[in-house]
Design a protein around this motif. Structure first.
Motif, mmCIF file in Angstrom:
data_model
loop_
_atom_site.group_PDB
_atom_site.id
_atom_site.type_symbol
_atom_site.label_atom_id
_atom_site.label_comp_id
_atom_site.label_asym_id
_atom_site.label_seq_id
_atom_site.Cartn_x
_atom_site.Cartn_y
_atom_site.Cartn_z
ATOM 1 N N GLU B 61 0.835 -1.201 0.000
ATOM 2 C CA GLU B 61 0.000 0.000 0.000
ATOM 3 C C GLU B 61 0.871 1.253 0.000
ATOM 4 O O GLU B 61 0.589 2.226 -0.695
ATOM 5 N N LYS B 62 1.940 1.223 0.784
ATOM 6 C CA LYS B 62 2.842 2.375 0.842
ATOM 7 C C LYS B 62 3.581 2.543 -0.483
ATOM 8 O O LYS B 62 3.758 3.660 -0.973
ATOM 9 N N GLU B 65 1.499 4.199 -3.181
ATOM 10 C CA GLU B 65 1.305 5.641 -3.053
ATOM 11 C C GLU B 65 2.419 6.422 -3.732
ATOM 12 O O GLU B 65 2.275 7.602 -4.011
ATOM 13 N N ASN B 66 3.546 5.784 -3.951
ATOM 14 C CA ASN B 66 4.684 6.480 -4.521
ATOM 15 C C ASN B 66 4.978 6.059 -5.956
ATOM 16 O O ASN B 66 6.050 6.292 -6.459
ATOM 17 N N TYR B 363 -3.235 8.723 -4.048
ATOM 18 C CA TYR B 363 -2.896 9.299 -2.744
ATOM 19 C C TYR B 363 -2.930 8.216 -1.677
ATOM 20 O O TYR B 363 -2.131 8.198 -0.760
ATOM 21 N N ARG B 364 -3.888 7.322 -1.814
ATOM 22 C CA ARG B 364 -3.988 6.201 -0.890
ATOM 23 C C ARG B 364 -4.583 5.045 -1.664
ATOM 24 O O ARG B 364 -5.568 5.210 -2.384
ATOM 25 N N ARG B 366 -5.884 1.371 -0.759
ATOM 26 C CA ARG B 366 -6.145 0.384 0.282
ATOM 27 C C ARG B 366 -6.598 -0.907 -0.382
ATOM 28 O O ARG B 366 -7.410 -0.889 -1.307
#
Lengths: 178, 406
Positions: B61-62, B65-66, B363-364, B366
């Motif tokens: 998930e992290k 975001e990138n 942005y997120r 999930r």
């Protein structure tokens, strides 16, 4: 029921708690204050017209620039009526806690543990609030936006490689015996 | 009673009994990955079961975001690595809904075909390993025959066998060949007979029935309250299937039945559900091949997110620049908003909640991973049962730890 009708119903029932309603691509989000979440979910779960018996998802989102910094997002679904709704509870950084919904949907247990692990949002009344994906002694909450994507570089980076390079430099001037 | 026997009896009565804590896993052949269970045992009865997950946590998930929307796709391969195609489809459907673009009909049918192919391969590997755990080894040896065929077909289609990354935002990467269609049709035509073979091996087997009937019972209400999905909730009698309840791709254009289990909702019911789903998947593939429409496989109206066709890139300047920019920089804008979209993967309901802030990166993102939720129900299934049934319960929830830990 249409999603927007459910939002209207919520507004009538909890005028104090519902802050705003927004819609994007046919999906309605209702933003609520965090104080009364358990009562709201109880109502949505028990009322036969809404009958949200299925918690699809529960997660956190971090907005460092906004004032209540965190959002806890709930996706609810009703298997009987086939309708869904999204609720977002605002959680400020100073008082980083919210009521647990495990009494309503027992399946929220691990979702809340994950949200606690990743964002540091504490769930009051949770039966077993521990870290879940990260080790127990981990510092920080990885999915916060200010958490670094990359750890510090190790100090002895590629020393062996450097030595090889230096050796090769040294050997450049070396003359083989003929 | 003799004196010695009497003595022995009093000795036995004086022995103390205590609960024993056993750590099962993370390295254990029956845990299907790096799942660790801490079991408190009273004799052979499980008093308390505490699952520990997270050994395979990679922060998907992290990472997403990138990355741009295009380059986040290969991450989803690494969720449930035995059915990576379904995860890809879940992701592209979510992003398409966020962007408001629609894939062409042909691409939708192809996605449905490959999605069902992965369902078959995933269910086959499930029945093989589950039967192996319980003690029926023969099924394991036979079922890899079909799995191999499917993996060969996937290789023919996109060059990869496991981490495919074949669907694209707005369609699929390349069109299917006639050779692929012919081979697949031959496969599904004979597939029902293969399923019959497995059923002959285990369906009425006394040991199999003893090990599965009445084990891991969960009622319909409880299953819904736990948030179970896929064969886990259908085994308890709730016909909840995202393919029927919120159709995506071409599922509203094909006929299929959703199997549900009978009353108790035990390991055997879930086994039956999955076996019927195998036949249904083959039927869906057959219908899709027969109805497969002609046309393009990439959406023409979303140039910011879809790559131009390769032959145009080689001939046309603008397409070359467009291709270069998308590959090197990625998309720079997306509509601001948030979307929750879910698809039915072999394990259950895989949901994507994507928050877009208007840039080209999520942005997120999930992931609602079914394996994560199914692992959380293990204590409920195991506690009060025997330690041997823990193995049957781990098998029946059909988890993949790559998806559970993300």
């Amino acid at each position: 029921m249409e999603q927007i009708q459910i939002a209207e119903r919520l507004k009538e029932k909890f005028p104090e708690d519902v802050l705003s309603v927004s819609e994007f691509r046919g999906q309605v989000s209702v933003t609520v204050r965090k104080g009364n979440v358990l009562a709201i979910f109880r109502y949505l779960h028990d009322n036969p017209e809404t009958d949200f018996d299925y918690l699809q998802d529960l997660c956190g989102v971090d907005y460092p620039s906004r004032k209540p910094r965190f959002e806890v997002v709930y996706h609810l679904y009703s298997i009987n009526h086939r309708h869904s709704i999204r609720l977002k509870a605002l959680v400020p950084e100073e008082d980083c806690s919210i009521g647990s919904v495990v009494p309503v949907w027992i399946g929220a247990n691990w979702h809340e543990r994950e949200c606690f692990d990743m964002f540091g949002v504490a769930f009051k009344g949770h039966p077993d609030l521990r870290r879940i994906l990260m080790p127990d002694d981990w510092e920080g909450h990885p999915l916060r936006k200010d958490y670094p994507l990359k750890g510090p570089e190790p100090e002895n980076d590629w020393k062996g490689f450097r030595e090889v390079l230096e050796d090769s430099e040294r050997l450049k001037g070396f003359e083989w015996e003929r | 009673m003799g004196e010695i026997e009497q003595e022995k009896l009093t000795e036995a009565a004086a022995l103390k009994t205590r609960e024993l804590t056993v750590s099962m896993g993370p390295q254990h052949p029956a845990t299907h990955g790096v799942l660790r269970l801490v079991l408190d045992l009273d004799g052979e009865t499980v008093v308390k079961c505490t699952p520990h997950v997270g050994y395979l946590h990679r922060g998907i998930e992290k990472l997403a975001e990138n990355r741009t929307y295009l380059s986040a796709l290969p991450l989803t391969d690494r969720l449930d690595y035995i059915s990576s195609m379904s995860n890809n489809i879940g992701y592209v459907v979510a992003v398409e809904r966020l962007l408001g673009i629609e894939a062409p009909e042909r691409a939708k049918f192809i996605r449905t075909i490959v999605g069902e192919m992965t369902r078959i391969s995933s269910h086959i590997i499930w029945v093989a390993t589950h039967a192996l755990d319980i003690g029926a080894m023969t099924v394991f040896l036979y079922s890899f025959r079909e799995r191999e065929w499917i993996l060969d077909l996937l290789e023919m289609l996109c060059g990869a066998r496991l981490t495919v990354s074949y669907p694209r935002i707005g369609g699929v990467r390349n069109d299917v060949s006639q050779e692929f269609i012919d081979s697949l049709y031959k496969f599904v035509e004979g597939f029902d007979k293969r399923v019959d073979e497995y059923e002959t091996l285990i369906d009425q087997n006394r040991i199999w029935l003893k090990r599965t009937k009445g084990i891991g019972v969960i009622s319909a209400e409880e299953a819904v309250n736990w948030g179970l999905s896929g064969p886990m909730v259908r085994g308890s009698g709730i016909p909840y299937d995202v393919r029927k309840y919120a159709p995506y791709d071409a599922y509203d254009k094909v006929e299929f039945e959703v199997p549900v289990g009978k009353d108790p909702g035990d390991v055997y019911d879930r086994y039956r559900c999955r076996m019927i789903e195998l036949r249904q998947s083959a039927w869906i593939i057959k219908q899709c091949i027969e109805k497969l429409p002609a046309g393009p496989v990439m959406a023409p109206d979303a140039p910011k997110f879809t790559l131009p066709p390769k032959d145009r890139v080689l001939k046309d300047m603008e397409s070359l620049i467009h291709h270069f920019i998308l590959i090197t920089k990625g998309p720079t804008t997306a509509p601001k908003g948030e979307i929750y979209s879910s698809v039915e993967v072999p394990k259950g309901e895989l949901g994507f909640y994507i928050v877009s802030d208007g840039t080209g990166r999520p942005y997120r993102m999930r992931l609602r991973a079914p394996s994560f939720i199914h692992a959380s129900v293990l204590p409920r299934l195991c506690e009060g049962g025997l330690i041997a049934d823990v193995i049957a319960n781990i098998g029946t929830i059909d988890i993949v730890l790559g998806e559970c830990d993300r």
